[in-house]
Motif scaffolding. Sequence first.
Motif, PDB file in Angstrom:
ATOM      1  N   VAL A 164       0.836  -1.204   0.000  1.00 36.30           N
ATOM      2  CA  VAL A 164       0.000   0.000   0.000  1.00 36.30           C
ATOM      3  C   VAL A 164       0.870   1.252   0.000  1.00 36.30           C
ATOM      4  O   VAL A 164       0.614   2.194  -0.765  1.00 36.30           O
ATOM      5  N   LEU A 165       1.907   1.260   0.836  1.00 37.66           N
ATOM      6  CA  LEU A 165       2.797   2.425   0.870  1.00 37.66           C
ATOM      7  C   LEU A 165       3.518   2.604  -0.465  1.00 37.66           C
ATOM      8  O   LEU A 165       3.788   3.736  -0.889  1.00 37.66           O
ATOM      9  N   GLY A 166       3.815   1.486  -1.131  1.00 35.82           N
ATOM     10  CA  GLY A 166       4.447   1.577  -2.443  1.00 35.82           C
ATOM     11  C   GLY A 166       3.522   2.208  -3.470  1.00 35.82           C
ATOM     12  O   GLY A 166       3.976   2.996  -4.325  1.00 35.82           O
ATOM     13  N   ARG A 167       2.225   1.904  -3.386  1.00 30.82           N
ATOM     14  CA  ARG A 167       1.278   2.462  -4.349  1.00 30.82           C
ATOM     15  C   ARG A 167       1.056   3.956  -4.131  1.00 30.82           C
ATOM     16  O   ARG A 167       1.051   4.729  -5.096  1.00 30.82           O
ATOM     17  N   ILE A 168       0.880   4.348  -2.872  1.00 34.11           N
ATOM     18  CA  ILE A 168       0.588   5.768  -2.635  1.00 34.11           C
ATOM     19  C   ILE A 168       1.840   6.624  -2.782  1.00 34.11           C
ATOM     20  O   ILE A 168       1.745   7.849  -2.921  1.00 34.11           O
ATOM     21  N   ALA A 169       3.023   6.002  -2.772  1.00 30.58           N
ATOM     22  CA  ALA A 169       4.265   6.765  -2.957  1.00 30.58           C
ATOM     23  C   ALA A 169       4.322   7.383  -4.346  1.00 30.58           C
ATOM     24  O   ALA A 169       5.023   8.379  -4.558  1.00 30.58           O
ATOM     25  N   GLU A 170       3.586   6.812  -5.302  1.00 35.20           N
ATOM     26  CA  GLU A 170       3.574   7.340  -6.666  1.00 35.20           C
ATOM     27  C   GLU A 170       2.730   8.603  -6.770  1.00 35.20           C
ATOM     28  O   GLU A 170       2.863   9.358  -7.728  1.00 35.20           O
ATOM     29  N   ARG A 171       1.848   8.823  -5.738  1.00 33.53           N
ATOM     30  CA  ARG A 171       0.915   9.948  -5.822  1.00 33.53           C
ATOM     31  C   ARG A 171       1.149  11.032  -4.772  1.00 33.53           C
ATOM     32  O   ARG A 171       0.814  12.174  -4.975  1.00 33.53           O
ATOM     33  N   LEU A 172       1.734  10.633  -3.630  1.00 31.76           N
ATOM     34  CA  LEU A 172       1.864  11.564  -2.512  1.00 31.76           C
ATOM     35  C   LEU A 172       3.302  12.020  -2.324  1.00 31.76           C
ATOM     36  O   LEU A 172       4.243  11.337  -2.761  1.00 31.76           O
ATOM     37  N   PRO A 173       3.493  13.161  -1.643  1.00 36.21           N
ATOM     38  CA  PRO A 173       4.858  13.627  -1.360  1.00 36.21           C
ATOM     39  C   PRO A 173       5.603  12.614  -0.495  1.00 36.21           C
ATOM     40  O   PRO A 173       5.015  11.905   0.334  1.00 36.21           O
ATOM     41  N   ALA A 174       6.912  12.569  -0.651  1.00 37.15           N
ATOM     42  CA  ALA A 174       7.734  11.606   0.084  1.00 37.15           C
ATOM     43  C   ALA A 174       7.672  11.838   1.594  1.00 37.15           C
ATOM     44  O   ALA A 174       7.756  10.889   2.379  1.00 37.15           O
ATOM     45  N   VAL A 175       7.503  13.110   2.023  1.00 34.11           N
ATOM     46  CA  VAL A 175       7.471  13.397   3.462  1.00 34.11           C
ATOM     47  C   VAL A 175       6.278  12.716   4.128  1.00 34.11           C
ATOM     48  O   VAL A 175       6.367  12.260   5.277  1.00 34.11           O
ATOM     49  N   VAL A 176       5.157  12.620   3.408  1.00 31.76           N
ATOM     50  CA  VAL A 176       3.975  11.968   3.965  1.00 31.76           C
ATOM     51  C   VAL A 176       4.171  10.456   4.023  1.00 31.76           C
ATOM     52  O   VAL A 176       3.898   9.814   5.042  1.00 31.76           O
ATOM     53  N   VAL A 177       4.672   9.892   2.954  1.00 29.66           N
ATOM     54  CA  VAL A 177       4.875   8.442   2.903  1.00 29.66           C
ATOM     55  C   VAL A 177       5.909   8.002   3.933  1.00 29.66           C
ATOM     56  O   VAL A 177       5.735   6.985   4.620  1.00 29.66           O
ATOM     57  N   ASP A 178       6.986   8.776   4.070  1.00 29.69           N
ATOM     58  CA  ASP A 178       8.020   8.422   5.046  1.00 29.69           C
ATOM     59  C   ASP A 178       7.474   8.490   6.472  1.00 29.69           C
ATOM     60  O   ASP A 178       7.821   7.654   7.322  1.00 29.69           O
ATOM     61  N   THR A 179       6.613   9.464   6.748  1.00 32.28           N
ATOM     62  CA  THR A 179       6.027   9.579   8.086  1.00 32.28           C
ATOM     63  C   THR A 179       5.101   8.408   8.378  1.00 32.28           C
ATOM     64  O   THR A 179       5.106   7.851   9.492  1.00 32.28           O
TER      65      THR A 179
END
Length: 340
Positions: A164-179
Amino acid sequence: MVNCTAVGVDIAKTVFQVHYVDQETGEIVNKPSKRAKFLEFFVNRAPCLIGMEACGGAHHWARQLTKMGHEVKLMAAEFVKAFNVRNKNDAADARAIWLAVQQPGKAVAIKAEMQQAMLALHRMREQLVKFRTMQINGLRGLLTEYGEVMSKGREKLNKEIPEVLGRIAERLPAVVVDTLREQWNGLAQLDEQVAQIERRMREWKKEDKAVKAISEIPGVGLLTATAAVAMIGDAKAFKSGREFAAWVGLVPKQTGSGGKVNLHGISKRGDTYLRTLLIHGARSVLTNAKEPGLWVEQMNKRRPKNVVIVALANKMARTRWAVLAHERSYQKDHVSVKPA
């Protein structure tokens, strides 16, 4: 203790309120006392009957006053509240405690420091578990905002979240995914903290005879055994197993008038945490036991499942009391007989 001075003490963080009647002069004394000088007030006094609410710090002060030779009676706050009919302040509370301590009623057992230490472990573990659940629910809610609905269960969450985190990483800023990934990794740290506390409980279990004794009872695990021994205090303070079950809140609540008594659901008095562990233990017995017993089978035929679970929890609570009060090992087929 006969003909001793009754003293009501309203404890607080810094200023305590003391209320009593001087036996020589008949003067009503209601005055504050600083925390640092509180014990000095009782050092050179004749043995007193001291009443306090069973709140934060009460067990510590009760132990100190008992060492001085005084008799200390800890009371539930709801019992004291009935004697305060006017303003709510320190002086009124101390007077209400003074009135309550002179009435017949069940006192709260004074806990030893070791028992309170074990309860501290339980409270910290409970807090970590709640925070872990909040963390998981927070992650689920945030991911739902981006169309990612997770399956139920912790194992499925751990299995699905990397993808799931891999999929949303394509759409969201990296700071959000990393958090989000940091929050997920933080769950493992909480798991380790909970496991560490449980390891310390197991070490205490090996050294305490009472914990080992009630651990033999079906439905009693590590948490239930250690919590029950720590919260009960002195089992002999209860006259019977029924009194202990009532103290936990596993007996019906009663209302009535004119000689007619109506029974309702359980009273839910006492400590919610201990009652929850007892009920979960009873549910585990009903779910996993191959032969639950004739008593359970007969009750299952005429009562709802949850009622049977609570009834079994009540019966198991009485068994725990009997093992602790009589200082004997658990016997599966033991039948208690009233003395002649």
